[in-house]
Design a protein around this motif. Structure first.
Motif, PDB file in Angstrom:
ATOM      1  N   CYS A   1      -0.709  -3.635  -7.880  1.00 16.93           N
ATOM      2  CA  CYS A   1      -0.782  -2.268  -7.348  1.00 16.93           C
ATOM      3  C   CYS A   1      -1.687  -2.205  -6.121  1.00 16.93           C
ATOM      4  CB  CYS A   1      -1.294  -1.296  -8.404  1.00 16.93           C
ATOM      5  SG  CYS A   1      -0.075  -0.902  -9.669  1.00 16.93           S
ATOM      6  N   LEU A   2      -2.597  -3.158  -5.997  1.00 23.27           N
ATOM      7  CA  LEU A   2      -3.515  -3.170  -4.858  1.00 23.27           C
ATOM      8  C   LEU A   2      -2.783  -3.383  -3.540  1.00 23.27           C
ATOM      9  CD1 LEU A   2      -6.495  -5.199  -6.321  1.00 23.27           C
ATOM     10  CD2 LEU A   2      -6.339  -2.738  -5.959  1.00 23.27           C
ATOM     11  N   LEU A   3      -1.638  -4.053  -3.595  1.00 20.82           N
ATOM     12  CA  LEU A   3      -0.865  -4.268  -2.379  1.00 20.82           C
ATOM     13  C   LEU A   3      -0.478  -2.946  -1.740  1.00 20.82           C
ATOM     14  CD1 LEU A   3       1.524  -7.080  -3.668  1.00 20.82           C
ATOM     15  CD2 LEU A   3      -0.500  -7.350  -2.218  1.00 20.82           C
ATOM     16  N   TYR A   4      -0.263  -1.936  -2.573  1.00 21.45           N
ATOM     17  CA  TYR A   4       0.180  -0.634  -2.079  1.00 21.45           C
ATOM     18  C   TYR A   4      -0.979   0.328  -1.832  1.00 21.45           C
ATOM     19  CZ  TYR A   4       4.567  -2.394  -3.964  1.00 21.45           C
ATOM     20  OH  TYR A   4       5.663  -3.159  -4.250  1.00 21.45           O
ATOM     21  N   THR A   5      -2.063   0.172  -2.580  1.00 21.34           N
ATOM     22  CA  THR A   5      -3.123   1.180  -2.546  1.00 21.34           C
ATOM     23  C   THR A   5      -4.269   0.862  -1.605  1.00 21.34           C
ATOM     24  OG1 THR A   5      -4.276   0.153  -4.415  1.00 21.34           O
ATOM     25  CG2 THR A   5      -2.641   1.853  -4.919  1.00 21.34           C
TER      26      THR A   5
ATOM     27  N   ALA B   1      -7.345   2.281  -5.953  1.00 22.29           N
ATOM     28  CA  ALA B   1      -7.551   0.828  -6.038  1.00 22.29           C
ATOM     29  C   ALA B   1      -8.566   0.482  -7.127  1.00 22.29           C
ATOM     30  CB  ALA B   1      -8.005   0.280  -4.686  1.00 22.29           C
ATOM     31  N   ASP B   2      -9.636   1.279  -7.243  1.00 18.33           N
ATOM     32  CA  ASP B   2     -10.633   1.035  -8.293  1.00 18.33           C
ATOM     33  C   ASP B   2      -9.993   1.094  -9.674  1.00 18.33           C
ATOM     34  OD1 ASP B   2     -12.713   0.897  -6.401  1.00 18.33           O
ATOM     35  OD2 ASP B   2     -13.157   3.048  -6.591  1.00 18.33           O
ATOM     36  N   ILE B   3      -9.130   2.089  -9.856  1.00 15.42           N
ATOM     37  CA  ILE B   3      -8.461   2.257 -11.154  1.00 15.42           C
ATOM     38  C   ILE B   3      -7.538   1.077 -11.426  1.00 15.42           C
ATOM     39  CG2 ILE B   3      -6.766   3.681 -12.374  1.00 15.42           C
ATOM     40  CD1 ILE B   3      -8.158   6.126 -11.043  1.00 15.42           C
ATOM     41  N   ALA B   4      -6.784   0.654 -10.423  1.00 19.53           N
ATOM     42  CA  ALA B   4      -5.892  -0.498 -10.591  1.00 19.53           C
ATOM     43  C   ALA B   4      -6.703  -1.745 -10.956  1.00 19.53           C
ATOM     44  CB  ALA B   4      -5.083  -0.740  -9.321  1.00 19.53           C
ATOM     45  N   LEU B   5      -7.791  -1.972 -10.252  1.00 16.91           N
ATOM     46  CA  LEU B   5      -8.645  -3.143 -10.538  1.00 16.91           C
ATOM     47  C   LEU B   5      -9.217  -3.092 -11.946  1.00 16.91           C
ATOM     48  CD1 LEU B   5     -10.671  -3.694  -7.238  1.00 16.91           C
ATOM     49  CD2 LEU B   5      -9.123  -5.316  -8.361  1.00 16.91           C
ATOM     50  N   SER B   6      -9.646  -1.912 -12.380  1.00 14.69           N
ATOM     51  CA  SER B   6     -10.268  -1.791 -13.703  1.00 14.69           C
ATOM     52  C   SER B   6      -9.306  -2.163 -14.822  1.00 14.69           C
ATOM     53  CB  SER B   6     -10.799  -0.375 -13.922  1.00 14.69           C
ATOM     54  OG  SER B   6      -9.734   0.532 -14.149  1.00 14.69           O
TER      55      SER B   6
END
Length: 191
Positions: A177-181, A166-171
């Motif tokens: 992608c957060l919906l899945y992670t 999630a951190d990587i997706a946010l960055s």
């Protein structure tokens, strides 16, 4: 005695030249082999394997034919290589990246989907502690994020820098992608 020394010197020089030429020929063959993988040339790959080449041989960066074919998105070559009995689909390059990670990085989703079923650890990590799921999250491969999780990838994994998927997706601003992670509220309650 002088003639013997001269003869030995000439012989040694000739042997040295022959060995250099042989090494040059081997290097040329290796270059053709890895080019065949990069170009998806299945016929040439078949010829190398029929001649007895080990399918897991790697170049100086640790790239195998499968890693190169996946990275360049060659479906037919990847299918052929995955069908070979002794190909190690889980082999890593010198940085710990796998063919699956390379396919995700380059956005070759159909190749990545084939590699997801190659009997490798779905949470295999590279030298930075990153997984295929992290690559999918980093490069906003939303459909693969979900599929990797369905295949058992751990969305809570953290790399060596302490970053979660999630951190990587946010960055990267990959908010979908957060919906899945991210853990669901039910998962948080259970833990």
């Amino acid at each position: 005695m002088h003639i013997v020394k001269r003869t030995l010197l000439v012989f040694t020089l000739m042997l040295s030249v022959s060995l250099c030429h042989a090494q040059s020929s081997i290097d040329e063959l290796k270059a053709h082999y890895f080019d065949a993988a990069r170009e998806g040339n299945v016929e040439l790959l078949q010829a190398f394997y029929q001649a007895g080449l080990d399918g897991n041989v790697a170049d100086e960066k640790g790239y195998t034919a499968l890693i190169l074919a996946a990275y360049h998105g060659h479906n037919d070559a990847v299918n052929y290589l995955l069908g070979k009995e002794n190909i190690n689909a889980c082999q890593e390059d010198n940085k710990g990246n796998t063919a699956l990670m390379g396919a995700i990085f380059k956005g070759h989703l159909s190749v990545a989907r084939k590699l997801m079923f190659a009997q490798c650890n779905i949470d295999e990590t590279n030298s930075q502690g990153q997984t295929a799921l992290m690559f999918a999250s980093l490069f906003d491969r939303q459909s693969l994020v979900n599929e990797l999780i369905e295949q058992g990838a751990n969305p809570q994994h953290k790399d060596l820098a302490g970053n979660s998927v999630a951190d990587i997706a946010l960055s990267q601003g990959n908010y979908n992608c957060l919906l899945y992670t991210s853990p669901s509220p039910r998962d948080v309650e259970e833990s």
